[in-house]
Design a protein around this motif. Structure first.
Motif, PDB file in Angstrom:
ATOM      1  N   VAL A   1       0.828  -1.279  -0.163  1.00 19.65           N
ATOM      2  CA  VAL A   1       0.134  -0.078  -0.127  1.00 19.65           C
ATOM      3  C   VAL A   1       0.925   1.121  -0.026  1.00 19.65           C
ATOM      4  CG1 VAL A   1      -1.667   1.293   1.105  1.00 19.65           C
ATOM      5  CG2 VAL A   1      -1.760  -1.361   1.475  1.00 19.65           C
ATOM      6  N   THR A   2       0.779   1.959  -1.272  1.00 15.05           N
ATOM      7  CA  THR A   2       1.567   3.374  -1.191  1.00 15.05           C
ATOM      8  C   THR A   2       0.695   4.532  -0.854  1.00 15.05           C
ATOM      9  OG1 THR A   2       3.190   2.272  -2.604  1.00 15.05           O
ATOM     10  CG2 THR A   2       3.206   4.507  -2.726  1.00 15.05           C
ATOM     11  N   ILE A   3       1.041   5.494  -0.025  1.00 13.74           N
ATOM     12  CA  ILE A   3       0.497   6.651   0.342  1.00 13.74           C
ATOM     13  C   ILE A   3       1.224   7.807  -0.290  1.00 13.74           C
ATOM     14  CG2 ILE A   3      -0.693   8.098   1.926  1.00 13.74           C
ATOM     15  CD1 ILE A   3      -1.558   5.396   3.312  1.00 13.74           C
ATOM     16  N   PRO A   4       0.966   8.368  -1.273  1.00 14.82           N
ATOM     17  CA  PRO A   4       1.857   9.394  -1.858  1.00 14.82           C
ATOM     18  C   PRO A   4       2.279  10.427  -0.640  1.00 14.82           C
ATOM     19  CG  PRO A   4       0.219   9.187  -3.273  1.00 14.82           C
ATOM     20  CD  PRO A   4      -0.212   8.221  -2.236  1.00 14.82           C
ATOM     21  N   HIS A   5       3.563  10.964  -0.494  1.00 14.91           N
ATOM     22  CA  HIS A   5       4.264  11.790   0.239  1.00 14.91           C
ATOM     23  C   HIS A   5       4.226  11.106   1.956  1.00 14.91           C
ATOM     24  CE1 HIS A   5       3.630  14.629  -2.867  1.00 14.91           C
ATOM     25  NE2 HIS A   5       2.191  14.512  -2.662  1.00 14.91           N
ATOM     26  N   LEU A   6       3.841  10.108   2.104  1.00  9.46           N
ATOM     27  CA  LEU A   6       3.831   9.441   3.426  1.00  9.46           C
ATOM     28  C   LEU A   6       5.026   8.164   3.201  1.00  9.46           C
ATOM     29  CD1 LEU A   6       3.050   9.231   6.258  1.00  9.46           C
ATOM     30  CD2 LEU A   6       1.204   7.645   5.415  1.00  9.46           C
TER      31      LEU A   6
ATOM     32  N   ARG B   1       6.653 -13.884   7.677  1.00  4.98           N
ATOM     33  CA  ARG B   1       6.303 -12.806   6.863  1.00  4.98           C
ATOM     34  C   ARG B   1       6.136 -11.481   7.711  1.00  4.98           C
ATOM     35  NH1 ARG B   1       1.862 -12.462   2.394  1.00  4.98           N
ATOM     36  NH2 ARG B   1       0.626 -12.432   4.282  1.00  4.98           N
ATOM     37  N   VAL B   2       6.680 -10.729   7.723  1.00  2.79           N
ATOM     38  CA  VAL B   2       6.427  -9.405   8.527  1.00  2.79           C
ATOM     39  C   VAL B   2       6.223  -8.092   7.995  1.00  2.79           C
ATOM     40  CG1 VAL B   2       7.977 -10.379  10.427  1.00  2.79           C
ATOM     41  CG2 VAL B   2       8.967  -8.824   8.861  1.00  2.79           C
ATOM     42  N   PRO B   3       5.445  -7.156   8.747  1.00  4.27           N
ATOM     43  CA  PRO B   3       5.117  -5.799   8.006  1.00  4.27           C
ATOM     44  C   PRO B   3       6.238  -4.853   8.025  1.00  4.27           C
ATOM     45  CG  PRO B   3       4.033  -6.136  10.029  1.00  4.27           C
ATOM     46  CD  PRO B   3       4.503  -7.303   9.859  1.00  4.27           C
ATOM     47  N   VAL B   4       6.444  -4.170   7.112  1.00  5.98           N
ATOM     48  CA  VAL B   4       7.571  -3.089   6.967  1.00  5.98           C
ATOM     49  C   VAL B   4       6.952  -1.684   6.576  1.00  5.98           C
ATOM     50  CG1 VAL B   4       9.329  -4.877   6.692  1.00  5.98           C
ATOM     51  CG2 VAL B   4       8.254  -3.950   4.805  1.00  5.98           C
ATOM     52  N   PHE B   5       7.587  -0.829   6.883  1.00  3.00           N
ATOM     53  CA  PHE B   5       7.029   0.509   6.152  1.00  3.00           C
ATOM     54  C   PHE B   5       8.475   1.226   5.775  1.00  3.00           C
ATOM     55  CE2 PHE B   5       6.482   5.188   6.751  1.00  3.00           C
ATOM     56  CZ  PHE B   5       5.439   5.190   6.100  1.00  3.00           C
ATOM     57  N   ARG B   6       8.345   1.825   4.411  1.00  8.18           N
ATOM     58  CA  ARG B   6       9.489   2.606   4.007  1.00  8.18           C
ATOM     59  C   ARG B   6       8.853   3.977   3.888  1.00  8.18           C
ATOM     60  NH1 ARG B   6       9.352  -1.923   0.966  1.00  8.18           N
ATOM     61  NH2 ARG B   6       8.566  -0.733  -0.977  1.00  8.18           N
ATOM     62  N   THR B   7       9.552   4.870   4.359  1.00  5.64           N
ATOM     63  CA  THR B   7       9.016   6.373   4.232  1.00  5.64           C
ATOM     64  C   THR B   7       9.324   6.857   2.896  1.00  5.64           C
ATOM     65  OG1 THR B   7      11.340   6.993   4.879  1.00  5.64           O
ATOM     66  CG2 THR B   7       9.669   7.053   6.726  1.00  5.64           C
ATOM     67  N   GLY B   8       8.215   7.838   2.581  1.00  2.00           N
ATOM     68  CA  GLY B   8       8.429   8.355   1.075  1.00  2.00           C
ATOM     69  C   GLY B   8       9.349   9.450   1.016  1.00  2.00           C
TER      70      GLY B   8
END
Length: 101
Positions: A42-47, A75-82
């Motif tokens: 899931v990509t949220i622009p600018h976030l 499998r683990v969740p990850v978040f990459r900043t925009g």
């Protein structure tokens, strides 16, 4: 900021009740969770991008028992900043000692 404060901030920004704001936030997070469970990102622009990473079965050390163990594939969740968020947050001027001016 905690979840209650975020809900109140969203309600004030949108001019809706706290209950409506809470439903909106919960629905958004539930949809992100469902997509991640299905293997989608899931990509949220600018976030940034919510995604998953898969770790293969591996041998690891358990410091509590001072023993080695086999850890299963997971499998683990990850978040990459925009880029824009990263630039906004890390745009701090510092001198050679690392102290912020």
């Amino acid at each position: 900021m905690n979840q209650s404060e975020l809900i109140e901030q969203i309600a004030n920004e949108l001019g809706v009740s706290n209950a409506q704001s809470q439903r909106l936030l919960r629905a958004t997070l539930r949809e992100i969770r469902n997509l991640l469970q299905g293997g989608h990102s899931v990509t949220i622009p600018h976030l940034g991008t919510f995604d998953t990473a898969t770790y293969d079965k591996h041998r690891g050390y358990r410091p509590v028992s001072h023993d080695f163990a086999i850890f299963p594939k997971r499998r683990v969740p990850v978040f990459r900043t925009g880029t824009l968020l990263r630039e906004d947050v890390y745009d701090l001027e510092s001198d050679e000692t690392g102290e912020t001016k």
